[in-house]
Design a protein around this motif. Sequence first.
Motif, PDB file in Angstrom:
ATOM      1  N   GLY A  20       0.804  -0.905  -0.238  1.00 24.52           N
ATOM      2  CA  GLY A  20      -0.028   0.159  -0.149  1.00 24.52           C
ATOM      3  C   GLY A  20       0.428   0.874   0.055  1.00 24.52           C
ATOM      4  O   GLY A  20       0.456   2.170  -1.271  1.00 24.52           O
ATOM      5  N   ILE A  23       1.825   1.940  -3.327  1.00 25.55           N
ATOM      6  CA  ILE A  23       1.124   1.730  -4.634  1.00 25.55           C
ATOM      7  C   ILE A  23       0.765   3.630  -4.008  1.00 25.55           C
ATOM      8  O   ILE A  23       0.524   4.298  -4.980  1.00 25.55           O
ATOM      9  CB  ILE A  23       0.367   1.237  -3.892  1.00 25.55           C
ATOM     10  CG1 ILE A  23       0.186   0.005  -4.531  1.00 25.55           C
ATOM     11  CG2 ILE A  23      -1.178   1.546  -4.795  1.00 25.55           C
ATOM     12  CD1 ILE A  23      -0.445  -1.011  -4.194  1.00 25.55           C
ATOM     13  N   ARG A  24       0.617   4.429  -2.982  1.00 26.85           N
ATOM     14  CA  ARG A  24       0.615   5.529  -2.434  1.00 26.85           C
ATOM     15  C   ARG A  24       1.581   6.618  -3.257  1.00 26.85           C
ATOM     16  O   ARG A  24       1.139   6.788  -4.026  1.00 26.85           O
ATOM     17  CB  ARG A  24       0.037   5.906  -1.154  1.00 26.85           C
ATOM     18  CG  ARG A  24      -1.112   5.288  -0.758  1.00 26.85           C
ATOM     19  CD  ARG A  24      -1.915   5.729   0.891  1.00 26.85           C
ATOM     20  NE  ARG A  24      -0.319   5.575   1.542  1.00 26.85           N
ATOM     21  CZ  ARG A  24      -0.624   4.403   2.569  1.00 26.85           C
ATOM     22  NH1 ARG A  24      -2.167   3.591   2.630  1.00 26.85           N
ATOM     23  NH2 ARG A  24       0.112   3.966   3.196  1.00 26.85           N
ATOM     24  N   ILE A  27       0.905   6.353  -6.506  1.00 25.61           N
ATOM     25  CA  ILE A  27      -0.319   7.714  -7.121  1.00 25.61           C
ATOM     26  C   ILE A  27       0.272   9.002  -7.286  1.00 25.61           C
ATOM     27  O   ILE A  27       0.085  10.136  -7.748  1.00 25.61           O
ATOM     28  CB  ILE A  27      -1.448   7.242  -5.971  1.00 25.61           C
ATOM     29  CG1 ILE A  27      -1.920   6.007  -6.065  1.00 25.61           C
ATOM     30  CG2 ILE A  27      -2.372   8.726  -6.273  1.00 25.61           C
ATOM     31  CD1 ILE A  27      -3.029   5.550  -5.367  1.00 25.61           C
ATOM     32  N   TRP A  28       0.796   9.378  -5.441  1.00 22.40           N
ATOM     33  CA  TRP A  28       1.511  11.205  -5.804  1.00 22.40           C
ATOM     34  C   TRP A  28       2.617  11.386  -6.794  1.00 22.40           C
ATOM     35  O   TRP A  28       2.311  12.281  -7.478  1.00 22.40           O
ATOM     36  CB  TRP A  28       2.093  11.050  -4.283  1.00 22.40           C
ATOM     37  CG  TRP A  28       0.617  11.213  -3.557  1.00 22.40           C
ATOM     38  CD1 TRP A  28       1.010   9.956  -2.032  1.00 22.40           C
ATOM     39  CD2 TRP A  28      -0.535  11.948  -2.795  1.00 22.40           C
ATOM     40  NE1 TRP A  28      -0.156  10.102  -1.427  1.00 22.40           N
ATOM     41  CE2 TRP A  28      -0.749  11.576  -1.701  1.00 22.40           C
ATOM     42  CE3 TRP A  28      -0.953  13.252  -3.728  1.00 22.40           C
ATOM     43  CZ2 TRP A  28      -2.411  11.992  -1.156  1.00 22.40           C
ATOM     44  CZ3 TRP A  28      -2.176  13.154  -3.497  1.00 22.40           C
ATOM     45  CH2 TRP A  28      -3.303  12.709  -1.901  1.00 22.40           C
ATOM     46  N   THR A  31       0.311  12.401  -9.837  1.00 18.25           N
ATOM     47  CA  THR A  31      -0.812  13.084  -9.631  1.00 18.25           C
ATOM     48  C   THR A  31       0.673  14.525  -9.706  1.00 18.25           C
ATOM     49  O   THR A  31      -0.052  15.108 -10.236  1.00 18.25           O
ATOM     50  CB  THR A  31      -0.585  13.208  -8.075  1.00 18.25           C
ATOM     51  OG1 THR A  31      -2.303  12.415  -7.727  1.00 18.25           O
ATOM     52  CG2 THR A  31      -2.110  14.435  -7.977  1.00 18.25           C
ATOM     53  N   LEU A  34       0.616  15.373 -13.800  1.00 21.34           N
ATOM     54  CA  LEU A  34      -0.526  15.125 -14.311  1.00 21.34           C
ATOM     55  C   LEU A  34      -0.422  16.806 -14.247  1.00 21.34           C
ATOM     56  O   LEU A  34      -1.494  17.526 -15.064  1.00 21.34           O
ATOM     57  CB  LEU A  34      -2.175  14.470 -13.438  1.00 21.34           C
ATOM     58  CG  LEU A  34      -2.552  13.234 -14.085  1.00 21.34           C
ATOM     59  CD1 LEU A  34      -3.222  12.299 -13.459  1.00 21.34           C
ATOM     60  CD2 LEU A  34      -1.752  13.412 -15.653  1.00 21.34           C
ATOM     61  N   ILE A  76      -3.642   8.236 -17.234  1.00 26.66           N
ATOM     62  CA  ILE A  76      -5.124   7.995 -16.196  1.00 26.66           C
ATOM     63  C   ILE A  76      -5.449   6.149 -16.257  1.00 26.66           C
ATOM     64  O   ILE A  76      -5.930   6.239 -14.954  1.00 26.66           O
ATOM     65  CB  ILE A  76      -5.947   8.828 -16.734  1.00 26.66           C
ATOM     66  CG1 ILE A  76      -5.612  10.735 -16.019  1.00 26.66           C
ATOM     67  CG2 ILE A  76      -7.717   8.933 -16.392  1.00 26.66           C
ATOM     68  CD1 ILE A  76      -6.943  11.602 -16.296  1.00 26.66           C
ATOM     69  N   VAL A  79      -2.383   3.990 -14.879  1.00 28.97           N
ATOM     70  CA  VAL A  79      -2.620   3.848 -13.597  1.00 28.97           C
ATOM     71  C   VAL A  79      -3.267   3.875 -12.361  1.00 28.97           C
ATOM     72  O   VAL A  79      -3.915   2.939 -11.597  1.00 28.97           O
ATOM     73  CB  VAL A  79      -1.143   5.206 -13.173  1.00 28.97           C
ATOM     74  CG1 VAL A  79      -0.902   4.914 -11.879  1.00 28.97           C
ATOM     75  CG2 VAL A  79       0.219   4.775 -13.856  1.00 28.97           C
ATOM     76  N   PHE A  80      -4.426   5.233 -12.362  1.00 30.25           N
ATOM     77  CA  PHE A  80      -5.558   5.236 -11.634  1.00 30.25           C
ATOM     78  C   PHE A  80      -6.627   3.920 -12.329  1.00 30.25           C
ATOM     79  O   PHE A  80      -6.823   4.430 -11.670  1.00 30.25           O
ATOM     80  CB  PHE A  80      -6.058   6.634 -12.034  1.00 30.25           C
ATOM     81  CG  PHE A  80      -5.344   7.408 -11.446  1.00 30.25           C
ATOM     82  CD1 PHE A  80      -3.445   7.106 -11.435  1.00 30.25           C
ATOM     83  CD2 PHE A  80      -5.849   8.881 -11.751  1.00 30.25           C
ATOM     84  CE1 PHE A  80      -3.823   8.406 -10.347  1.00 30.25           C
ATOM     85  CE2 PHE A  80      -5.019   9.747 -11.015  1.00 30.25           C
ATOM     86  CZ  PHE A  80      -4.154   9.697 -10.815  1.00 30.25           C
ATOM     87  N   HIS A  82      -5.677   1.403 -13.148  1.00 24.48           N
ATOM     88  CA  HIS A  82      -4.962  -0.130 -12.813  1.00 24.48           C
ATOM     89  C   HIS A  82      -4.761  -0.625 -14.683  1.00 24.48           C
ATOM     90  O   HIS A  82      -4.424  -2.506 -14.308  1.00 24.48           O
ATOM     91  CB  HIS A  82      -5.843  -1.070 -11.804  1.00 24.48           C
ATOM     92  CG  HIS A  82      -5.311  -0.096 -11.025  1.00 24.48           C
ATOM     93  ND1 HIS A  82      -4.969  -0.260  -9.965  1.00 24.48           N
ATOM     94  CD2 HIS A  82      -6.688   0.116 -10.063  1.00 24.48           C
ATOM     95  CE1 HIS A  82      -4.499   0.533  -8.948  1.00 24.48           C
ATOM     96  NE2 HIS A  82      -6.080   0.482  -8.880  1.00 24.48           N
TER      97      HIS A  82
END
Lengths: 124, 232
Positions: A20, A23-24, A27-28, A31, A34, A76, A79-80, A82
């Motif tokens: 986790g 993965i987080r 994600i950041w 972000t 983007l 997007i 990654v977002f 999956h």
Amino acid sequence: MVRDDIIEYSLQGHHSEEDGVKIRKKIWKVTAILSIITILEVAVGAMFPKDSVGEWTWFFIKYGYIILTVIKAGYIVLVFMHLGDEAKGLKYMILVPYIIFILYLIFIVIMEATYINDGWINMQ
Amino acid sequence: MSAATQEIDQSKAWDGKESPFRVSYGKLMMWFFLVSDGLTFGGLLTALGYAKFSNVEAVSAWPSGEDVFFHFPFTHMELPLLYVALMTFILIVSSVTMVLAVEAGHRMDKKGVIKWLLWTVIGGLIFLGSQVWEWATFIAGPDGDITTWVDNAAIGYNPYGPTLYANFFFFITGFHGFHVFTGVVFNSLVLRNVIRGVYHKRGHYEMVEKVGLYWHFVDLVWVFVFTFYYLV
């Protein structure tokens, strides 16, 4: 009746605390990428308005925008959503028709529309 | 994640009982829906490009986004495209909170899911509100007064350029806004179920993942609308 034809793929989606954290972090990172792309697009739009730049500069800005958009869309979807982690078959079943579809559309729309525009102008 | 890394016996993959795609039925069907919905939006954006380039008054008559969308709430400064960019950013951030909710669901962290899903709903509501403001500003026209019908934008006439320019604005952002609205409703319903512990009892939070796919798709469409309607 107990059904035996349902495989619980949903349960395989679980991951541990350590995973986790990783993965987080990803994600950041996405972000940040983007956000930077969006800010870049607006900055270019504000500094080089379409009316003030030459035809060729606008050409490069326009295709720059389109490339940045595709990069954003890629992050997007892969990654977002999956999709990058799903089975290969599912991934390409969704992506390949889209890539062909989008390239063909860009080609046919620009070709046909400019042709019709020429027709209008010649008629006048 | 682990679903994808797990090896399957290739020789048995197509015999039934096991999906060669290794995803549940619901998730696969959500992908099918998104692919077809994507084609709808693709058709709309293509029609926009066609109308723009085949325009009889030449391409230059088509207004550029900076000249139309330069208003910003609570100020009279001219800030071209800044509010649309902010809306884009809000939607991207709400997409991020959604993916964090999905990640929390994979760890069976109920509190985390509630927190991030709630932020996602709030982000969606802010975006919808922004779109209402944007429509009002667009319809009001250059004089900024929506009550006078002198230069208001409508289906038949608009003060910016070709009639189709406003029509595509209403249709594309309206259709997308309807998707956002639907997404907010879905997210709220799932949030209610999460709070009531429905998914915790079920043993997995895949429903969050499924509405998450829809929500990311809405964000994805907006990225394209932002580029092809406002920027290019």
